[in-house]
Design a protein around this motif. Structure first.
Motif, mmCIF file in Angstrom:
data_model
loop_
_atom_site.group_PDB
_atom_site.id
_atom_site.type_symbol
_atom_site.label_atom_id
_atom_site.label_comp_id
_atom_site.label_asym_id
_atom_site.label_seq_id
_atom_site.Cartn_x
_atom_site.Cartn_y
_atom_site.Cartn_z
ATOM 1 N N LEU B 324 43.350 42.532 37.795
ATOM 2 C CA LEU B 324 44.270 42.090 38.841
ATOM 3 C C LEU B 324 45.177 43.230 39.283
ATOM 4 N N LEU B 326 44.456 46.318 39.293
ATOM 5 C CA LEU B 326 43.657 47.216 40.125
ATOM 6 C C LEU B 326 43.537 46.666 41.548
ATOM 7 N N ILE B 327 43.189 45.400 41.675
ATOM 8 C CA ILE B 327 42.994 44.819 43.004
ATOM 9 C C ILE B 327 44.312 44.814 43.775
ATOM 10 N N MET B 330 45.360 48.198 45.011
ATOM 11 C CA MET B 330 44.595 48.627 46.181
ATOM 12 C C MET B 330 45.081 47.921 47.443
#
Lengths: 305, 384
Positions: B324, B326-327, B330
């Motif tokens: 999560l 990471l997402i 981004m």
């Protein structure tokens, strides 16, 4: 000769599954130029959705063709919705950034799906219920084919024909082709690109889910990380056929499946132990990138500056 | 003071500091001051992760090519060097016994590091040449595939233990791991600041433009990838000889993913960012473990297929949380939390000065400059 035919049947069986998953990769790549890393995990989600449907609708105790059809289509529909949700909440917000950003998001999504399912279903494999009686049919010679293999062939051919119909005979298919040709021009021509992209994700996810249910019938052991390697091989299949090219994805899938089982069957005679079957796809990928990066059916696209 | 003297002093201070920390880890402690085994182990893994993150940052952050198989190169370095030390370690120990035990093991470790680095570099070359000739995302898939395949291949080699694991002599101490972490940081920093580093950054910024400017993009991409792989190999060697036991489970995809998280969090293309990322990602699971008394409600499915709402401890959600992070990073901050900024004492010293030439020409509508000047002239004439 018999064993050769047998190996070929087994190879084409698994190859059809690779083809179904490769179609999703190639469609998304064609439209967004994105390697959707989470696609292999949607395949896993499809298998688990089928598992839950089979148990909760009570099909596990009474094998029937209707039960199988309900599980297959239910899983395809639910996975299509999940695929669209992934696109909406993870990929659409980063679409405006660089390709590297979308790629990292895709990796994050893949891990999110894998480890959420590890928490929900635990990492230990589950047994997928037998939805159809599994009979063996003897072909010519001693080669046999069982019900689930037959099912894989029939269902995947039907789905591929359906996909061909959607892409070439319907309005939304025309829009998909337009978007993959040039997203911005399609947008200027009044194509609702957001809808088309979401639809593509849904379509690809449905195919992957069908692959998941079919594989689970054939090899009734499902686990949260099952999508990683099979997704990778399906991607290699898409690259082998020419990424972005739909017949190429099918051809690539069948070739990879056949190559893999032939290595398992005959590799020992030329010094390749059968335990290296997972390395076959990888070796093929390296060869394709060295010799023909555009793939078997792909055309060489010049980069525009 | 000449730069040579400066770097010599810097080197001596670093080694002295590492030596003190190393002494604190021993049972005697440094003049009685010691740290427990648990913290010592964490410090060592921070060191190894700094090597991994900094080296991956060279290819992902500075060259802009996406490798996601760092654990594969780590495994290559670990297993190749471990095979060497297990096979020849005892013989070499007796051969170098005149240097004392510390001297002998140090020499063997250095040879092992050399072997691990060279083998990982060669493998990096084999993997890199086909995939880096092409533009696009092929490197990601090839490295992912490679990391999985190398794991399967190692699992099937009985000479290195196969599935049962591989016991390795424990030659590496914190001192060596610290020294190599510093060496990695210095080498990568110097590469980035050199001519070659400019070429790498130009590839990241715009590959076509770099090629048009005469940068041999394939060559530089492969060089950067090979160096990155070699350092991953070194990290593998140090890990093998510290952990004293190798299992292919240590090199699963999740390991590569952790390294990616480190550089994404730290900001791709930031040296200090990668180091901070390595520290945070090493410590975060431990923090979650401390907080495991917090129970989170989560849906679970029992083995008979029943859906239950049960509460699970926070640390079993570690990888979900990482994914999560990471997402969300981004989506909210695609350049990473710290971007390409560097941290340092210079931050405190002086306010950052805008470099000349950053003022934009033209207005936000994109009116040509000549037209703007004309408009300006007309308004000034009207005023007259």
């Amino acid at each position: 000769m018999d064993t050769f035919v047998q190996q070929l049947i087994n190879g084409l069986t698994i190859g059809s599954i690779y083809a179904l998953i490769a179609l999703g990769y190639t469609m998304v790549y064609g439209i967004l130029r994105l390697i959707n890393f989470a696609h292999g995990d949607v395949f896993m989600v499809g298998a688990y959705t089928g598992y839950m449907l089979a148990i909760h609708l009570g099909f596990e105790s009474s094998p029937s063709i209707i039960g199988f059809a309900v599980v297959l289509f239910g899983s395809m529909i639910i996975s299509a919705v999940i695929g669209m949700l992934i696109e909406r909440f993870a990929y659409r917000p980063v679409r405006k950034y660089s390709r590297m950003t979308t790629l990292i998001t895709a990796i994050g999504m893949s891990l999110f799906l894998e480890y959420t399912f590890v928490v929900i279903f635990s990492g230990t494999p589950r047994a997928f219920p037998q939805l159809l009686p599994n009979d063996n049919y003897t072909l010519f010679g001693n080669a046999t084919i069982n019900t689930s293999q037959l099912l894989i062939f029939v269902v995947s051919i039907l789905l591929m024909l359906g996909l061909q119909y959607i892409i070439f005979k319907t309005k939304v298919g025309k829009a998909m082709r337009a978007v993959s040709f040039n997203l911005n021009s399609a947008k200027l021509m009044g194509v609702n690109t957001d809808f088309v992209i979401a639809f593509t994700f849904g379509l690809g996810s449905a195919l992957a889910a069908a692959g998941g249910v079919l594989v689970a019938q054939y090899n009734p052991k499902i686990e949260p990380l099952m999508g990683l390697l099979i997704g990778l091989k399906a991607f290699v299949a898409a690259v082998l056929g020419g990424i972005g090219n739909i017949p190429g994805a099918v051809l690539g899938g069948l070739l990879i499946g056949a190559a893999e089982t032939l290595v398992v069957g005959y590799g020992q005679y030329i010094g390749i132990p059968s335990t290296y079957r997972d390395a076959v796809a990888f070796a093929i990928l390296i060869l394709v990138l060295l010799i023909r990066p555009a793939g078997l059916l792909g055309s060489n696209v010049q980069e525009k500056v | 003071m000449s730069s040579l003297v400066k770097s010599l002093i810097f080197g001596i201070i670093v080694i002295a500091l590492l030596y003190i920390v190393n002494a604190m880890m021993s049972s005697a402690g440094f003049f009685g001051a010691g740290i427990d085994d648990y913290s010592a182990r964490l410090l060592v893994f921070i060191g190894i992760n700094i090597i991994l993150a900094t080296s991956l940052n060279l290819i992902n952050g500075f060259t802009g090519q996406f490798s996601i198989g760092h654990a594969g190169f780590m495994a290559v370095g670990a297993y190749s060097s471990a095979y060497f030390t297990v096979t020849y370690g005892k013989q070499l120990e007796t051969a170098f016994s005149s240097l004392g035990e510390v001297g002998a093991t140090s020499i063997i470790l250095l040879i092992a590091i050399l072997i691990g680095a060279v083998v990982a570099a060669i493998v990096g070359l084999i993997v890199g040449i086909p995939s880096l000739r092409l533009r696009g995302d092929y490197l990601a898939i090839v490295t992912l595939g490679f990391a999985e395949i190398i794991r399967i291949v190692i699992l099937n080699i009985d000479a290195v233990g196969g599935a049962t694991g591989y016991t390795v002599p424990g030659y590496a101490s914190f001192l060596w791991i610290g020294i190599f972490a510093v060496i990695t940081v210095v080498v990568v920093h110097n590469i980035v600041k050199s001519d070659a580093g400019r070429a790498l950054i130009s590839i990241r910024e715009d590959e076509l433009a770099a090629e048009a400017m005469g940068v041999n993009t394939t060559r530089y991409k492969v060089i950067s990838f090979v160096i990155s792989s070699a350092f991953a190999g070194i990290a593998g060697v140090l890990f093998a000889h510290y952990n004293k036991f190798l299992s292919t489970n240590d090199f699963q995809f999740i390991k590569s993913f952790e390294v990616i998280i480190m550089i994404v969090l730290g900001g791709m293309g930031s040296m200090t960012g990668a180091i901070i990322g390595a520290i945070v990602v090493t410590l975060l699971p431990e923090l979650l473990r401390q907080l495991s008394f917090i129970q989170v409600p989560f849906i679970q499915v029992s083995s008979s297929g029943e859906v239950l709402l049960s509460s699970i401890p926070l640390d079993s959600l570690r990888l979900v949380i990482f994914a999560l992070i990471l997402i969300l990073t981004m989506i909210l901050r695609p350049q990473g939390i710290f971007g390409t900024n560097e941290f340092g004492l210079s931050w405190l010293k002086r306010p950052r000065k805008e470099t000349a030439g950053t003022e934009t020409v033209g207005d936000s509508e994109g009116t040509p400059i000549a037209q703007q000047e004309e408009a300006k002239r007309l308004t000034s004439e009207e005023e007259d």
